[in-house]
Motif scaffolding. Structure first.
Motif, mmCIF file in Angstrom:
data_model
loop_
_atom_site.group_PDB
_atom_site.id
_atom_site.type_symbol
_atom_site.label_atom_id
_atom_site.label_comp_id
_atom_site.label_asym_id
_atom_site.label_seq_id
_atom_site.Cartn_x
_atom_site.Cartn_y
_atom_site.Cartn_z
ATOM 1 N N THR A 175 -8.471 4.579 1.057
ATOM 2 C CA THR A 175 -8.696 3.176 0.919
ATOM 3 C C THR A 175 -7.888 2.899 -0.098
ATOM 4 O O THR A 175 -8.027 3.516 -1.234
ATOM 5 C CB THR A 175 -10.021 2.649 0.791
ATOM 6 N N ALA A 217 -2.022 -2.005 -6.643
ATOM 7 C CA ALA A 217 -2.842 -1.304 -5.629
ATOM 8 C C ALA A 217 -3.509 0.044 -6.055
ATOM 9 O O ALA A 217 -2.610 0.846 -6.968
ATOM 10 C CB ALA A 217 -1.863 -0.994 -4.351
ATOM 11 N N THR A 218 -4.556 0.266 -5.736
ATOM 12 C CA THR A 218 -5.440 1.582 -6.044
ATOM 13 C C THR A 218 -5.894 2.218 -5.206
ATOM 14 O O THR A 218 -6.757 1.787 -4.020
ATOM 15 C CB THR A 218 -6.648 1.089 -7.095
ATOM 16 N N ARG A 226 -8.709 -5.188 5.607
ATOM 17 C CA ARG A 226 -9.620 -6.313 5.444
ATOM 18 C C ARG A 226 -9.154 -7.149 4.390
ATOM 19 O O ARG A 226 -8.986 -6.642 3.121
ATOM 20 C CB ARG A 226 -10.860 -5.413 5.077
ATOM 21 N N TYR A 227 -8.925 -8.342 4.482
ATOM 22 C CA TYR A 227 -8.617 -9.332 3.685
ATOM 23 C C TYR A 227 -9.665 -10.368 3.231
ATOM 24 O O TYR A 227 -10.405 -10.753 3.898
ATOM 25 C CB TYR A 227 -7.512 -10.373 4.515
ATOM 26 N N ASP A 265 -11.335 9.025 0.288
ATOM 27 C CA ASP A 265 -12.820 8.575 0.796
ATOM 28 C C ASP A 265 -13.373 9.876 1.537
ATOM 29 O O ASP A 265 -14.515 10.240 1.322
ATOM 30 C CB ASP A 265 -12.844 7.640 1.949
ATOM 31 N N ASP A 307 -7.210 -0.341 -2.363
ATOM 32 C CA ASP A 307 -7.738 -1.638 -2.771
ATOM 33 C C ASP A 307 -6.412 -2.582 -3.594
ATOM 34 O O ASP A 307 -5.991 -1.820 -4.297
ATOM 35 C CB ASP A 307 -8.966 -1.587 -3.607
ATOM 36 N N SER A 362 -8.191 -4.632 1.307
ATOM 37 C CA SER A 362 -8.352 -3.278 1.351
ATOM 38 C C SER A 362 -7.824 -3.143 2.723
ATOM 39 O O SER A 362 -7.888 -3.470 3.633
ATOM 40 C CB SER A 362 -9.872 -3.057 1.163
ATOM 41 N N THR A 399 0.914 -1.209 0.064
ATOM 42 C CA THR A 399 0.029 -0.091 0.118
ATOM 43 C C THR A 399 0.803 1.273 0.093
ATOM 44 O O THR A 399 0.280 2.409 -0.452
ATOM 45 C CB THR A 399 -0.992 -0.030 1.344
ATOM 46 N N ASP A 404 -5.507 -5.760 -5.686
ATOM 47 C CA ASP A 404 -6.123 -6.931 -6.401
ATOM 48 C C ASP A 404 -4.844 -7.756 -6.876
ATOM 49 O O ASP A 404 -3.695 -7.213 -7.061
ATOM 50 C CB ASP A 404 -6.853 -6.215 -7.454
ATOM 51 N N ARG A 441 -8.095 5.436 -3.186
ATOM 52 C CA ARG A 441 -9.111 6.389 -3.350
ATOM 53 C C ARG A 441 -9.416 7.356 -2.021
ATOM 54 O O ARG A 441 -9.087 6.725 -0.948
ATOM 55 C CB ARG A 441 -10.324 5.513 -3.230
ATOM 56 N N PRO A 471 -10.076 -9.180 -5.850
ATOM 57 C CA PRO A 471 -9.782 -8.577 -4.591
ATOM 58 C C PRO A 471 -8.977 -9.283 -3.704
ATOM 59 O O PRO A 471 -9.296 -10.468 -3.431
ATOM 60 C CB PRO A 471 -10.942 -8.014 -4.059
#
Length: 140
Positions: free
Chosen positions: A114, A95-96, A82-83, A100, A116, A127, A54, A118, A98, A124
């Motif tokens: 956040t 990793a993207t 959160r897996y 919030d 995310d 997050s 991240t 993938d 955003r 996914p």
């Protein structure tokens, strides 16, 4: 122009693909003082290894000239992972990030993001929600 609540919803381009390798997992485990953390048969990454992935996405936030953020004035206030499934050696992930929510309180900005993560198939993996406190230089 500094970051404002209007920046909520902004999404950055995915990071370059990152390959999770046994070597990187071993280096991480040694760095956190847990060299025996890895299972030999199915080397899953420790849960906090997600920070390695991240961090590259956070760079897009902190280097965005539109937001005028100074990394030296940032405190990482909160982090939650959160897996959907564990990261494992052999995974190639992107990793993207955003934005919030942005709250401005005087010379402080509270920025919630956040990231995310993938896998190479676009499924996914996890997050990571983070909150940063950024302070502005005092205006004389």
């Amino acid at each position: 122009m500094p970051i404002t609540p209007d920046h909520a919803g902004k999404v950055y381009a995915p990071t370059a693909p990152y390959e999770v390798t046994r070597v990187k997992l071993a280096e991480f485990a040694a760095a956190v003082g847990e060299p025996d953390l890895l299972e030999e048969a199915h080397p899953a990454a420790p849960p906090t290894f997600a920070a390695v992935v991240t961090n590259a996405a956070w760079d897009s936030l902190f280097t965005d000239p539109e937001l005028d953020l100074s990394l030296r004035r940032v405190v990482h206030a909160d982090q939650q992972f959160r897996y959907a499934r564990p990261l494992r050696a052999g995974d190639v992930v992107t990793a993207t990030l955003r934005i919030d929510k942005v709250r401005v309180r005087g010379a402080a900005e509270i920025v919630s993001v956040t990231v995310d993560v993938d896998d190479a198939l676009g499924s996914p993996v996890l997050s990571a929600a983070s909150t940063f406190l950024h302070t502005r230089e005092a205006v004389a």
